[in-house]
Every structure is written in C-alpha cells, then in structure tokens.
Design a protein around this motif. Structure first.
Motif, PDB file in Angstrom:
ATOM      1  N   SER A   1     108.862 -20.081  39.864  1.00 10.59           N
ATOM      2  CA  SER A   1     108.550 -21.795  40.844  1.00 10.59           C
ATOM      3  C   SER A   1     108.772 -20.972  42.493  1.00 10.59           C
ATOM      4  CB  SER A   1     109.728 -22.615  40.439  1.00 10.59           C
ATOM      5  OG  SER A   1     110.728 -22.086  41.183  1.00 10.59           O
ATOM      6  N   GLY A   2     109.692 -20.303  42.614  1.00  5.41           N
ATOM      7  CA  GLY A   2     110.068 -19.729  44.337  1.00  5.41           C
ATOM      8  C   GLY A   2     108.881 -18.338  44.863  1.00  5.41           C
ATOM      9  N   LEU A   3     108.445 -18.394  43.559  1.00  2.00           N
ATOM     10  CA  LEU A   3     107.235 -17.195  44.534  1.00  2.00           C
ATOM     11  C   LEU A   3     106.159 -17.840  44.464  1.00  2.00           C
ATOM     12  CD1 LEU A   3     106.443 -13.961  44.688  1.00  2.00           C
ATOM     13  CD2 LEU A   3     105.714 -14.052  42.773  1.00  2.00           C
TER      14      LEU A   3
ATOM     15  N   ALA B   1     115.611  -7.870  42.295  1.00  2.06           N
ATOM     16  CA  ALA B   1     116.481  -8.883  43.390  1.00  2.06           C
ATOM     17  C   ALA B   1     115.378  -9.805  43.992  1.00  2.06           C
ATOM     18  CB  ALA B   1     117.106  -8.612  44.420  1.00  2.06           C
ATOM     19  N   ALA B   2     115.036  -9.837  44.374  1.00  3.02           N
ATOM     20  CA  ALA B   2     113.624 -10.320  45.279  1.00  3.02           C
ATOM     21  C   ALA B   2     112.858 -11.327  44.003  1.00  3.02           C
ATOM     22  CB  ALA B   2     112.571 -10.150  46.098  1.00  3.02           C
ATOM     23  N   LEU B   3     112.582 -10.666  42.831  1.00  3.93           N
ATOM     24  CA  LEU B   3     112.042 -11.703  42.075  1.00  3.93           C
ATOM     25  C   LEU B   3     113.069 -12.816  41.175  1.00  3.93           C
ATOM     26  CD1 LEU B   3     109.226  -9.383  40.429  1.00  3.93           C
ATOM     27  CD2 LEU B   3     108.832 -11.153  42.048  1.00  3.93           C
ATOM     28  N   LYS B   4     114.376 -12.025  40.464  1.00  8.13           N
ATOM     29  CA  LYS B   4     114.988 -12.675  40.537  1.00  8.13           C
ATOM     30  C   LYS B   4     115.736 -14.270  41.115  1.00  8.13           C
ATOM     31  CE  LYS B   4     118.467 -13.710  37.254  1.00  8.13           C
ATOM     32  NZ  LYS B   4     118.177 -14.576  36.019  1.00  8.13           N
ATOM     33  N   SER B   5     115.729 -13.823  42.477  1.00  8.31           N
ATOM     34  CA  SER B   5     115.727 -14.792  42.888  1.00  8.31           C
ATOM     35  C   SER B   5     114.833 -16.013  43.127  1.00  8.31           C
ATOM     36  CB  SER B   5     116.444 -14.264  44.815  1.00  8.31           C
ATOM     37  OG  SER B   5     115.747 -14.056  45.482  1.00  8.31           O
TER      38      SER B   5
ATOM     39  N   ARG C   1      97.394 -14.860  42.489  1.00  8.19           N
ATOM     40  CA  ARG C   1      97.349 -15.619  41.363  1.00  8.19           C
ATOM     41  C   ARG C   1      98.637 -16.463  40.840  1.00  8.19           C
ATOM     42  NH1 ARG C   1      93.414 -13.804  37.732  1.00  8.19           N
ATOM     43  NH2 ARG C   1      94.701 -13.603  35.913  1.00  8.19           N
ATOM     44  N   VAL C   2      99.902 -16.459  41.823  1.00 11.14           N
ATOM     45  CA  VAL C   2     101.192 -17.230  41.073  1.00 11.14           C
ATOM     46  C   VAL C   2     100.966 -18.424  40.752  1.00 11.14           C
ATOM     47  CG1 VAL C   2     102.416 -15.034  41.662  1.00 11.14           C
ATOM     48  CG2 VAL C   2     102.092 -17.346  42.990  1.00 11.14           C
ATOM     49  N   SER C   3      99.663 -19.347  41.507  1.00  6.44           N
ATOM     50  CA  SER C   3      99.380 -20.267  41.931  1.00  6.44           C
ATOM     51  C   SER C   3      98.431 -21.043  41.093  1.00  6.44           C
ATOM     52  CB  SER C   3      99.453 -20.558  43.299  1.00  6.44           C
ATOM     53  OG  SER C   3      98.845 -22.126  43.226  1.00  6.44           O
ATOM     54  N   PRO C   4      97.921 -21.830  40.219  1.00  5.61           N
ATOM     55  CA  PRO C   4      97.190 -22.584  40.000  1.00  5.61           C
ATOM     56  C   PRO C   4      96.418 -23.156  41.230  1.00  5.61           C
ATOM     57  CG  PRO C   4      98.680 -24.191  39.609  1.00  5.61           C
ATOM     58  CD  PRO C   4      99.394 -23.143  39.707  1.00  5.61           C
ATOM     59  N   LYS C   5      96.608 -23.414  42.545  1.00  8.97           N
ATOM     60  CA  LYS C   5      95.670 -24.252  43.304  1.00  8.97           C
ATOM     61  C   LYS C   5      94.747 -22.808  43.300  1.00  8.97           C
ATOM     62  CE  LYS C   5      98.571 -26.703  46.357  1.00  8.97           C
ATOM     63  NZ  LYS C   5      99.406 -26.943  47.645  1.00  8.97           N
TER      64      LYS C   5
ATOM     65  N   ARG D   1     107.456  -5.523  34.160  1.00 10.50           N
ATOM     66  CA  ARG D   1     106.811  -6.754  33.465  1.00 10.50           C
ATOM     67  C   ARG D   1     106.102  -7.508  33.567  1.00 10.50           C
ATOM     68  NH1 ARG D   1     110.095  -3.962  29.434  1.00 10.50           N
ATOM     69  NH2 ARG D   1     111.984  -5.555  29.575  1.00 10.50           N
ATOM     70  N   TRP D   2     107.442  -7.863  34.828  1.00 10.20           N
ATOM     71  CA  TRP D   2     107.709  -9.667  35.745  1.00 10.20           C
ATOM     72  C   TRP D   2     106.220  -9.108  36.147  1.00 10.20           C
ATOM     73  CZ3 TRP D   2     113.095 -10.243  38.103  1.00 10.20           C
ATOM     74  CH2 TRP D   2     114.336 -10.407  36.273  1.00 10.20           C
ATOM     75  N   ILE D   3     106.427  -8.268  36.968  1.00  5.76           N
ATOM     76  CA  ILE D   3     105.088  -8.867  37.937  1.00  5.76           C
ATOM     77  C   ILE D   3     103.140  -9.211  37.032  1.00  5.76           C
ATOM     78  CG2 ILE D   3     103.398  -7.674  39.707  1.00  5.76           C
ATOM     79  CD1 ILE D   3     106.234  -5.862  40.509  1.00  5.76           C
ATOM     80  N   CYS D   4     103.461  -7.948  35.672  1.00 10.31           N
ATOM     81  CA  CYS D   4     102.211  -8.251  34.954  1.00 10.31           C
ATOM     82  C   CYS D   4     102.547  -9.991  34.558  1.00 10.31           C
ATOM     83  CB  CYS D   4     102.149  -7.229  34.009  1.00 10.31           C
ATOM     84  SG  CYS D   4     101.901  -5.610  34.142  1.00 10.31           S
ATOM     85  N   ASP D   5     103.046 -10.461  34.358  1.00 11.21           N
ATOM     86  CA  ASP D   5     102.908 -11.390  33.791  1.00 11.21           C
ATOM     87  C   ASP D   5     103.149 -12.581  34.737  1.00 11.21           C
ATOM     88  OD1 ASP D   5     104.421 -14.211  33.050  1.00 11.21           O
ATOM     89  OD2 ASP D   5     106.417 -13.663  32.498  1.00 11.21           O
ATOM     90  N   ALA D   6     103.624 -12.352  36.136  1.00 13.82           N
ATOM     91  CA  ALA D   6     103.590 -13.470  37.087  1.00 13.82           C
ATOM     92  C   ALA D   6     101.937 -13.328  38.159  1.00 13.82           C
ATOM     93  CB  ALA D   6     104.528 -13.053  38.509  1.00 13.82           C
ATOM     94  N   LEU D   7     101.674 -11.820  37.715  1.00 11.35           N
ATOM     95  CA  LEU D   7     100.015 -11.751  38.533  1.00 11.35           C
ATOM     96  C   LEU D   7      99.343 -12.154  37.048  1.00 11.35           C
ATOM     97  CD1 LEU D   7     100.369  -8.881  40.924  1.00 11.35           C
ATOM     98  CD2 LEU D   7     100.341 -11.628  41.172  1.00 11.35           C
ATOM     99  N   ARG D   8      99.720 -12.736  36.007  1.00  8.84           N
ATOM    100  CA  ARG D   8      98.709 -13.015  34.376  1.00  8.84           C
ATOM    101  C   ARG D   8      97.728 -12.148  34.256  1.00  8.84           C
ATOM    102  NH1 ARG D   8      96.107 -17.514  35.921  1.00  8.84           N
ATOM    103  NH2 ARG D   8      96.056 -17.103  38.397  1.00  8.84           N
TER     104      ARG D   8
END
Ligand SMILES: *Cc1c(COP(=O)(O)O)cnc(C)c1O
Length: 453
Positions: free
Chosen positions: A351-353, A343-347, A263-267, A118-125
C-alpha cells in the motif's frame, strides 16, 4: 586506537542534522561551498588524522557542497530521495560491514537478497520464479539482462558464448526503439552486441515504439523495449510487442529503470500491460522506490541463462545448494544491497509503495498544471512522474533552466525532446509535498517572467 562509538555517534549526529536541515537548504550548493572543497585538495597525508576529525572535515567541508537531492525540491534527472527506513538500514549495514558475495560470508545478506527479489517480482507482478540479482544501477542491470539474452539465444543455436565468445557466433539481431536510453547503448556495447549494430524502430510523439513498424523478428532477435521514457515517461506497447516476439521465440528485454514501478498501481494498468510477458527486466530501486544509492535490480525469467552468464568458478568459491548472490551478477565482493531494499519495502508494504507512486504522479500533474496556467507549454502527455516544459525559444528555455539552478529554490535540468529544448521535471522523491511543488513552480514562473526574450 580510535574510539569507534564516539566516531559513529558523531557521524550519526552530523547525518541527523543534515537530514533536518536539507529541506530548507538551497538545492544547489553555493559557489563558496564548492570553492571551499579546495581545502580537501592536499597531498596524500604523511601522518594519521583522528577519525573524529576526519568525520568533522567531511561534515564541515564536503557537506555544504552536496546537492540537496533528498530535500524534496530536486527534480533533475530521475533522482529518488531516501526513505527513513532505508537510510537507517544503510547506516546499520555499514556497521555490519558484510560482504554479500557468498552465503557463507553473510547468511543475513543472502537471505535478505532472496526475499527482496521475490518481493519485487510480486510487487511488479512479474513471474514469481524469476531469477535476478542486485547490481549497482539500471545500466548494469541492462547489461545483465542482455548477457542472459545472449547466452540463451546462442545456446539455442548450439553456441556456448561463455566459453567461445562472440567471434564466429551466429548473428543476433538487436531491435530498439528510436528513443531508447543511452544506458542501453552502453550495455549493448559492453555485451558485444555493438551499439550501432541495432535496428531502430520509429517512435511516436511521446517516444513510444510503433509496434506496426517492427522489422521481421526471429528466434535470433533481442527486442529492447522501454517502460518509462526518461523524458516523457511513456511506455512502449509491451503487450503487442511481446506477443509478436513470443510467436517467433525472440527475447524481449525491458529497460524499466523507473517506469516499471508504475505496475504497483492499477491506475497505470493500461500503460504497463504486457510487461510481464517479457524475458528480462532492468530497474532501479534508487529512483522511484527511494531506496538510496546504489540499488539496481535485474530480473530474468530464464534464471539459468543469467546464471550461465554470471557464475564464477574456483574451488574455494563453491557455495551451498542455495542461491549464491555473486553467481547472478557481474561483481563478486559486494555490499549488502538487500539490507536497504528490504528495509524500504518492509516499511512501505504494497500500500505504501502504491501510494508513493500515485502521489508523485499526482504531484507531477500539479507541477504541469501550474506551469501551463502561467502560459508555458507542456511538451509531453504527463502519464506518470515526468514533465517536459518549454518557455518559448530554445535560448529562453536554456536561460530559465540556468537561472532556476542558480536560484536554488528547486533544481531542474534540461533536455532536447524531438527537436525542442525543454526543461525536464521528474517528481521521484517520497518527501516532496504539495507545498514543495507550489513553491518550486512559483520560483520557476517568477524567473521565466523576468526574462524578456
Ligand atoms: C535512469 C535510467 C537508466 C540508467 O539508470 P542508472 O541507474 O543511472 O544506470 C536507464 N534507463 C532509463 C529509462 C532510465 O531512466
């Protein structure tokens, strides 16, 4: 009985020391270290060896012959480092020793897997209700995406490919860009589409598919697009291709092994626009997100198609009403990849990704700028984290690559890009600093200047 605590503590000590020293090590192992691996080459031992001694031997003999890919100055292939949280979670997961096939075998592993998908779908929109699976690598993820495509397109034609196979099935046309990745070829061959039974679409100077050159597509087409060319980092024009494909009911699969993470960055909105319109996506968490090996991810919009192609049935394997990990991937018994991913995505968090992706892209720009200002030609538009550089003739470029690898300050590989021999640089490691880039570029320039061709 071996003393488990003592062995684990020893392994932890060795691992901590390795992690502390890796930044200052030569990136490629010495010839002596590689030769010393011969000490491991013995006949199958007749008797037991103390577990502590086993760990010591790995540390003493194998450790020095590892490649310092985690140290920040490794720019070969597209190799991520390992985030501290992911590395530690991997050690802990080894202590847990979970089998992540079924929920009943490990509720923790199954739950973490649900969460990270779920998090990856969210992060990658990407569509929030995608199904997916955690696999070894992007090659396996490409295979899974294509298997889902095969199932869905043939089911629409009234053909049950899981039961009846491919012989006599209605033909499916596979469309790829001219610069598609070798792993797609392998996935196409494994899934029964055939690696040569493809229509290739011409590409531009950056390796992007020319949407205007697409052949006529239909409801029986699978269009394979790329998010992040392995040489240039370029993106196929997803929005245009997906719109055309949608109109006729074709399936679009995205090989986004590393590039999808832009895709995690609007840039990078311009580059990645429309990728969410596709039907399946393959990516790697061991590349840009620095989760460690092996960590591939497949995501599929039509979850039933993935499940039809991957589910296994046996009376004793019946799961719960919840998602059962093994029924979404080729493997049954499998390690709990969700632990490190979580662990990676939580840490990192969003913003960190984003910061990790943007920072490595900026460092790739810096690398390119330093090489360019020393007079060397950058062959690609540096749009994300990939740089291609030529040092003149093919012979000279090959010689620079050979000497750079031998020198050991940093490590870069070679490639051929549209008829030119190039050095490939991929900045994918979370721990790479500006100083690493400056020192690496300096070493490459020094070596290139010594070669008089
Ligand atoms: C790295 C890569 C792959 C293959 O990834 P593996 O994890 O090694 O299977 C596929 N496609 C692209 C674009 C890649 O960069």
């Amino acid at each position: 009985m071996p003393d488990t605590s003592a062995v684990l503590k020893l392994a932890a000590e060795c691992g901590v020391r390795y992690a502390q020293e890796v930044k200052d090590r030569k990136v490629s192992p010495s010839a002596e270290a590689i030769a010393a691996l011969g000490r491991l080459r013995e006949n199958f031992p007749e008797t037991t060896t103390d577990a502590r001694r086993v760990v010591e031997m790995l540390d003493e003999i194998a450790g020095p012959a590892t490649v310092a890919t985690t140290g920040g100055k490794y720019f070969g292939f597209v190799i991520g480092g390992v985030l501290p949280a992911a590395m530690a979670a991997n050690w802990l997961a080894a202590a847990w020793g979970q089998n992540a096939a079924l929920r009943v075998m490990s509720p923790a592993a199954a739950e973490l897997e649900d969460i990270v998908l779920r998090w990856i779908c969210d992060a990658l929109r990407l569509p929030p209700d995608c199904d997916g699976g955690l696999v070894t690598c992007a090659t396996a993820a490409n295979f899974c995406g294509l298997a889902a495509a095969r199932s869905a397109l043939l089911a629409r034609e009234g053909w049950d490919v899981e039961s009846d196979g491919m012989f006599g099935a209605p033909p499916i046309e596979v469309i790829v860009g001219d610069e598609y990745h070798a792993s797609m070829q392998k996935a196409l061959s494994m899934v029964g589409f055939g690696k040569n039974r493809v229509t290739r679409v011409p590409t531009d100077s950056q390796g992007r598919m020319r949407a205007s050159k697409l052949p006529k597509i239909s409801a029986r087409s699978v269009v394979c697009i790329q998010a992040g060319n392995v040489n240039t980092g370029a993106f196929d024009p997803a929005e245009e291709i997906c719109k055309q494909a949608k109109e006729v009911g074709a399936w679009v699969h995205v090989d986004g092994a590393f590039g999808l993470w832009a895709r995690v960055s609007p840039k990078y909105e311009e580059l990645t626009r429309g990728l969410d319109l596709a039907d399946s996506w393959a990516t790697d968490a061991h590349k840009w997100p620095n989760v460690g090996y092996d960590s591939g991810v497949v995501l599929v919009r039509d979850g039933m198609a993935l499940k039809r192609s991957m589910a296994m049935s046996a009376a004793y394997l019946q799961g719960s009403a919840q998602r059962e990990p093994m029924h979404h991937v080729p493997d049954s018994s499998r390690r709990a990849r969700g632990v490190e991913l979580w662990a990676a995505l939580k840490s990192l968090g969003r913003s960190g990704l984003r910061e990790l992706i943007e920072r490595t892209c900026e460092l790739a720009q810096l690398f390119a700028a330093n090489l360019r200002s020393a007079g060397y030609e950058i062959l690609n538009d540096v749009v994300i984290n990939q740089v291609l550089v030529s040092f003149g003739s093919a012979e000279k470029t090959r010689e620079v690559i050979r000497r750079v690898q031998q020198d050991g300050t940093c490590w870069c590989g070679g490639t051929a890009w549209q008829g030119k021999t190039a050095m490939r640089i991929s900045v994918s490691n979370w721990s790479t600093t500006r100083d690493d880039i400056e020192k690496s570029a300096e070493a490459i320039i020094r070596i290139a200047q010594q070669i008089k061709v």
